[in-house]
Every structure is written in C-alpha cells, then in structure tokens.
Write a protein that holds these residues in place. Structure first.
Motif, short mmCIF file in Angstrom:
data_model
loop_
_atom_site.label_atom_id
_atom_site.label_comp_id
_atom_site.label_asym_id
_atom_site.label_seq_id
_atom_site.Cartn_x
_atom_site.Cartn_y
_atom_site.Cartn_z
N UNK A 80 -7.79 19.49 -10.86
CA UNK A 80 -9.17 19.05 -11.10
C UNK A 80 -10.10 19.31 -9.90
N UNK A 81 -9.52 19.47 -8.72
CA UNK A 81 -10.35 19.84 -7.56
C UNK A 81 -10.27 21.33 -7.26
N UNK B 54 -12.96 18.51 -13.69
CA UNK B 54 -13.37 18.74 -12.30
C UNK B 54 -14.87 18.59 -12.13
N UNK B 55 -15.63 19.14 -13.07
CA UNK B 55 -17.10 19.03 -12.99
C UNK B 55 -17.53 17.57 -13.18
N UNK B 56 -16.96 16.92 -14.22
CA UNK B 56 -17.33 15.53 -14.49
C UNK B 56 -16.95 14.62 -13.33
N UNK C 276 -23.40 25.10 -10.79
CA UNK C 276 -23.72 26.35 -10.10
C UNK C 276 -22.86 26.52 -8.86
N UNK C 277 -22.62 25.42 -8.16
CA UNK C 277 -21.79 25.48 -6.96
C UNK C 277 -20.35 25.86 -7.32
N UNK C 278 -19.84 25.34 -8.45
CA UNK C 278 -18.48 25.69 -8.89
C UNK C 278 -18.39 27.18 -9.23
N UNK C 279 -19.42 27.68 -9.90
CA UNK C 279 -19.41 29.10 -10.26
C UNK C 279 -19.49 29.99 -9.01
N UNK C 280 -20.38 29.64 -8.08
CA UNK C 280 -20.53 30.44 -6.87
C UNK C 280 -19.28 30.38 -6.00
#
Length: 726
Positions: A606-607, A647-649, A676-680
């Motif tokens: 999840x992280x 992870x996002x939630x 956006x931070x997760x995608x980048x």
C-alpha cells in the motif's frame, strides 16, 4: 492441511505447463465418458421367437414402424371410393339436341309450305288452276329432314318418329317439344351413372307416357326422350388420386415410443413383438457402435466449451487455480450423480431427484464466479438426462435434466448478492422449495395418477436435495479455501468481524490506527466499487493494512494522544526505519496468522516504494549526501487496483485529517495532488489501473470526504469553549 496445500501448490505449478492442462481436460473427459458409458451401452438380449421374456423390455428410442404405417395406409387407400364427377353441361347439351330436332322438323314443314306457296303464285301468274298444287311427299320431307340432322340422330331415331313429327300440327309440335325438353331436364339434372342410364330413360318414358299427345306423336317424343338421355357422371382419375393421397397423408405414422413397454415379463414373444424388438435395435445391439460415438462427440463438445471458457481468462495463475477447483467440483458432482443412479437397479427409478444438484453450483459461485457456475449446471443437467435414464439404455430423462438445471439456477440466483456463510443454508432451503415446485409441475404435466406415498417420496426428495446441497457446500468450502488459499466473499466477511484477534489487537493497542483503518476502508471500498474493483476486498484489506503499527504504536501520530512525539528525539534514519518497518512487520504478522495472500499483499504494497519526505528532508538538513533511495519503502509497488486505491486513500485520509476544517476545494486539490504525485513517482506502473479510473477514484474520494467533513453549525457554547481554550 498444510500438506494438502503444498500438494495443491505443486499441482498448480504443473498446470502452468500446457501438456498437464491437456491431461486434466482428458481426465474430466474420461470421468464423464465412464460415468455415462453404461447408460448408453446397448443391452445384449438373447431372445428367440416364441420364447418367454425373462424381464420387462422397454423401447430405448422413439422410432417409426414404417412397415405397419404402410400397411395402415394401404388399408385406408383400399377403402377410398372412386371419385365421379357429374357434368352438368350434358343436360343442356341434350336439351339443345332435342330442340334442334324439333327445329329442323319445323324448318322442313316451313320449306314445304313455302314451296306450295310459290307454286300457287306461279300458277296465278300463268292463269293456271292452283287448286291442286304439287305437295312434297312424306318420304321427300323425311329425306330433307335427315339432311339437316346428324348421322347419329338419323340412325338412332326411326322414320316413324320423323313421320309423326312432320305430320303433327304446329301447336302440337310445340307442345311435344316443351314436354320432351322438360322431361329430359328433370332427369338429366340428376347424376346418371353408366349403370343407371336405362333407368333414366325409363323415367323420361314414364313422364312422357302420361301426356295428352296423340298416340303417334307420343311414341315419337318418348323415343326422342330415351335417345336424349345419356350418362352424365364419369370417373375422375385426378380427383380419385388426390383423395387417395390425402387419405394416405391423414394416416398417422405408427411409432414405437421411447420407454414404451414392448414385452412384459413372462409374456410370449410373438412375431409382432419380435419385429418391434428388431426394429428398435435390441436384437442387433452387440454390433452397435453409434451410442459410443455419440457419447464421445458430446464429451468432446463439452471439453471444447470448457477449454474456450478457461482460455479466455487473463490471469494465468488465477486461471490454473480456477481450472483445478472447477475440475475437482465437477468430477465430484459427476461421481456423486453416478453413485445415486446406482439405486435405479433396485427399482428406485425416481431416485435421481435426491441428487444434490445445487452443491456444485454453490461451490463454484462462491469460489470462482457466476459464469462458470452456470456452465457447470448446464453440463450437469445434460449428463443427468443420460445417467438417470431409468435403466433404459440410450434414452434421455428430460424431466431430471430440467430438475437439475432449475435447482442449480435457483442456488446461483439466491447467492447472487448473499455474502455470509449462514446464507448457504438459507439457499439450501430456497432450493428445496424450488425443487418441490419443479417436481410437482413435472408430475402435473404428465397428468398421471400418483398415490399419497409417491407424492410423499417426491416431496422428501426435493427437500433432501436442497438441504444436502447446502450441507455439502458448507462442509467442503473450508477445504477449498484453506487448500487453495482462496479469499472468497464469505471468507472476507468473516475476516471483517471486529472480534477477529488481529482486529482486536489493533483496536486495543493502537486505537488511532484502528480508526484510521476504518476511515481508509470507507474511502477505498467506495472508490473500488466505482471502478469495478473488489470493494469488499479493499475494505477488509484496509482493516489489516497497518497491523504492523501494533509493534510500536506510539511512534505513529494517530496513536500519540497526550504524549510527546518520540520522533522529535530520534535521528531521522532511525525514525525512517521504524516507520518503514510497519509495512514489512505487518506482512510478516499476517503470514504468521495465515491470512490470505491478497490481504498480505495489500499490507506490503500500500505504500509501494514511496519516499518518506519528512524524514528525508530532516536528514538532509544534517547530511547533504543522504540518498533518496534510503528513505523509500521497500515495496513492491501496487500490483492490483485494490492495492493502488488503498495506497491513495491511505495518504488522502492522513492528509485530510491533518487539515483544520478543510473546504471542498481544498479536499479536491489535495486528492488531485496526491494522485498526481503517485503518477509522477511511477508508483502505479505495475498495476492495470487506467487514467480514466483514477479520475473516477478522485471523484469518489472527494464525494466521500465531503460527506465526512461537511460543515457544521457552531453553537455559542462551542465558540466560548474555543475562546477559553485559546
């Protein structure tokens, strides 16, 4: 159980090799073929003409007895009478003929009178005596008359007729004509077959005999009337042939029906019975190979359908696991069906209704999916029509097939939205009721008479089938779940129970983490269901995803109630190790408690490999050579949509919780920034979630958070309390 799980794991590894998958399909085919083999194998009857039957023999097929059918048709055709048609125009033709005869007579008389008148005129012109003109003789008139008639008329009618007509006064001649025409019409308007012509002539004669005409004229019209009457009814070959064909077509074919008793036990086998036995193939069964070919074709078609369905599955590991589970359940159901059918030999012909038809459907629905459950039910229904054929080889028990099909469908429909294990028994009761309705409908459709004992048996069979299906499902389900490590819906519901030891551990040792997990569960479930992922798995995974924090609960901010933050006194590297360890510690704890792999993966993933930014920047203030990789989670990155959404939630919930009275706009901005931070950071590259689905996740998270952090009215007491606190 561990040994069984190891063995099943080894089998699943073998199924990754194509040849072993083929062998598994062949095993299914062999079991199917073997189970139905004895039910299609033709009986070998050593019967002789005029011998006594040792047992009751029924027809295995429905077939037409063409010889008997043809005999019935020939008999029916022989009883068809020839078709005769009355030609109505013949009456008018004969009337016209008689009219022409009388007309010709009138013409001859007129011409004779005209000749006399000419002679008188010529004599008057010459001044001669015209008192004795030259009158044509009767013979001359007859000859002249004959020239106006046909040869048939001149030959058929005597000269006496012509003399009487030529000598008759004009008024009498007209009356004679009318009487003759009327008599002919009265007779010819009816049918006059060939053998009734003379009678018709006599009718005309009788009618004319009593007229007021003089003797010679009466005899003349009688002769003309008899001559005019002819046959007007003739044989019609086309109509006769059409009638014969219609009669042949109307004869119902003589059929020997499937299941029909051909000979009773102890009955003498007559020629007719022997012929029927031969017709249905019971006397030539030793050399019959068609049933085996048909069974082979049916088995091959079933295997092909199963291969296509499983070949379409995308996840290779899941495909092999589902194939093995389906195969075990399917083979078990077939063997159980065959075992039940053996009681047919003890004269329990309807024993098939006890078969727990819903067991396989419920197991596959719970363990795999609804589509394969429906496929299994359909195949079992077909197999059941053959296996439960009441000992009549080669026949199909359609009633049992319908019963098995509807029983399985009822179980699937009931469990469609029922996720608790206790619902399986309710499903069994529901199936029992459906079974009873199906059986009664079949019995009523047969319109046969049954005793109270027979109705009692059918009612008992219906309930036994449903209840046994539920009991077997409940009994077998744990073995499949434990042996294959399956995380079924029922298992997820059980894991979500707050009384689970691990959840109680979180609640008692890290209550803040427990509350955080529940909040993340609410967010994740809604988001996963919005994109078609497993919302229940996401919810339960969230309950356990931070179980590792229970080792050092005070080091996590949600559990730091009325205590100082211990990280303020620790080096950044040490704090990093403590924080990162909760993911690996949690996975290890879950493994020790033998939790499902999906739950362990969520705790571990999840992280992903995200960066601990706070401690990284804190460490960098003291040491500029600190590497970013040292402050990242070990991963792996999320492999499924559920892990990615959790992870996002998780990040969103923690971030929003740290905000003071967040507005809707702030929440939307926060969620967008985190995604956006997760995608980048390339954290979502190893799962199959799409950008469109991420937009849906963002919208769902925002809507859920807005519902949680909605604005409230502040009462005066609350404002005073805040001022006092300030």
């Amino acid at each position: 159980m561990e040994k069984l799980q190891v063995q099943l794991t080894a089998i699943l590894d073998l199924l990754n090799i194509k040849i072993f998958r083929v062998l598994l399909f062949l095993l299914i085919g062999i079991v199917m073929y073997s189970a139905m083999f004895t039910n299609v194998k033709p009986e070998k009857l050593n019967l002789e003409l005029f011998s006594v039957a040792e047992k009751t023999i029924r027809s295995p097929i429905t077939i037409e007895d063409k010889e008997s059918t043809e005999a019935n048709r020939r008999e029916a055709v022989e009883q068809v009478n020839d078709v005769y048609r009355v030609k109505r125009e013949y009456a008018q033709n004969r009337v016209d003929l008689v009219t022409s005869i009388f007309g010709s007579v009138s013409e001859v008389n007129a011409e004779a009178q005209e000749e006399i008148d000419k002679q008188k005129t010529a004599a008057e012109a010459d001044g001669k005596d015209v008192s004795a003109p030259q009158v044509p003789t009767i013979e001359e008139k007859i000859e002249k008359l004959k020239t106006k008639l046909t040869d048939s008329e001149t030959k058929s009618l005597s000269d006496d007729v012509f003399i009487a007509l030529l000598q008759a006064p004009k008024e009498e001649l007209q009356a004679a004509k009318d009487l003759t025409v009327t008599a002919i019409n009265n007779t010819m308007k009816h049918s006059v077959p060939a053998d009734e012509v003379e009678n018709a002539k006599l009718n005309v004669e009788e009618e004319l005999k009593y007229t007021s005409l003089n003797g010679s004229l009466k005899r003349a019209v009688i002769e003309i009337g008899r001559y005019a009457v002819v046959q007007n009814e003739f044989y019609d070959p086309e109509a006769t042939e059409d009638l014969r064909q219609q009669t042949m077509d109307s004869v119902e074919p003589v059929r020997i029906l499937e299941g029909q008793i051909l000979v009773d036990e102890g009955q003498l086998i007559s020629r007719d019975i022997y012929k029927k036995l031969q017709l249905v193939g019971l006397l030539e069964s030793e050399n019959s190979y068609k049933p085996f070919i048909g069974l082979g074709m049916l088995t091959a078609l079933t295997l092909f359908g199963l291969y296509v369905v499983f070949n379409e599955m995308e996840n290779a590991d899941k495909k092999q696991k589902n194939l093995l589970i389906f195969s075990i359940i399917f083979i078990t159901a077939i063997l159980l069906m065959k075992l039940v059918s053996l009681f047919d030999e003890f004269e329990y012909s309807e024993i098939g209704y006890i078969f727990p038809a819903a067991m396989g459907a419920m197991l596959i629905k719970i363990l795999i999916n609804e589509r394969l459950a429906l496929l299994q039910v359909a195949i079992l229904a077909v197999i059941g029509t053959i296996i439960f054929n009441e000992g009549i080889t080669g026949t199909l028990n359609v009633s049992l097939g319908i019963y098995i099909l509807l029983s399985g469908l009822a179980a699937i429909l009931f469990l469609q939205k029922q996720n608790r294990r206790s619902k399986i028994l309710q499903a069994g009761l529901f199936v029992s009721v459906i079974n009873l309705i199906v059986i009664l409908s079949i019995l009523f459709l047969r319109n046969s008479q049954y005793s109270g004992l027979e109705y009692g048996f059918y009612i008992t069979a219906a309930f036994v089938s449903g209840i046994v299906s539920a009991v077997l499902t409940i009994g077998l389900l744990p073995f499949f779940e434990a042996g294959f490590g399956i995380l079924s819906t029922l298992r997820l519901i059980e894991l979500s129970n707050p009384n689970h030891p691990l959840l109680r551990k979180i609640l008692t040792e890290a209550p803040g983490t427990y509350h955080h997990s529940v909040m993340v569960a609410n967010l994740s479930e809604a988001a996963c269901e919005a994109i078609g992922a497993n919302g229940l798995l996401a919810r339960v995974g969230c309950y356990y995803h931070d179980i590792g924090k229970t080792k050092r609960p005070q080091f996590f901010i949600e559990n730091q109630i009325n205590i100082d933050n211990p990280h303020d006194k620790l080096p950044a590297l040490t704090s990093k190790n403590i924080i990162i360890a909760h993911a690996t510690d949690g996975a290890e704890m879950l493994r020790k408690h033998r939790m499902p792999k999906e739950i362990i993966d969520i705790a571990e993933q999840h992280h992903g490999t995200t960066l601990l930014k706070f401690f990284y920047h804190k460490a960098k203030q003291n040491d500029h050579e600190v590497k970013e990789e040292d402050f990242r989670y070990p991963g792996p990155k999320p492999q499924t949509k559920e892990s990615a959404v959790i992870g996002i939630a998780d990040s969103v919930e923690a971030a929003v919780r740290s905000m003071n009275h967040p507005t809707h706009e702030q929440i939307e901005t926060l969620v967008d920034n985190i995604i956006r931070d997760r995608l980048q950071d390339d954290q979502l590259s190893e799962c199959d979630i799409t950008l469109k689905e991420l937009d849906t996740v963002a919208d769902t998270l925002c809507e859920t958070l807005k519902g949680i952090f909605h604005s409230r009215i502040e009462y005066p007491e609350m404002n005073k309390q805040k001022v006092k606190q300030a």
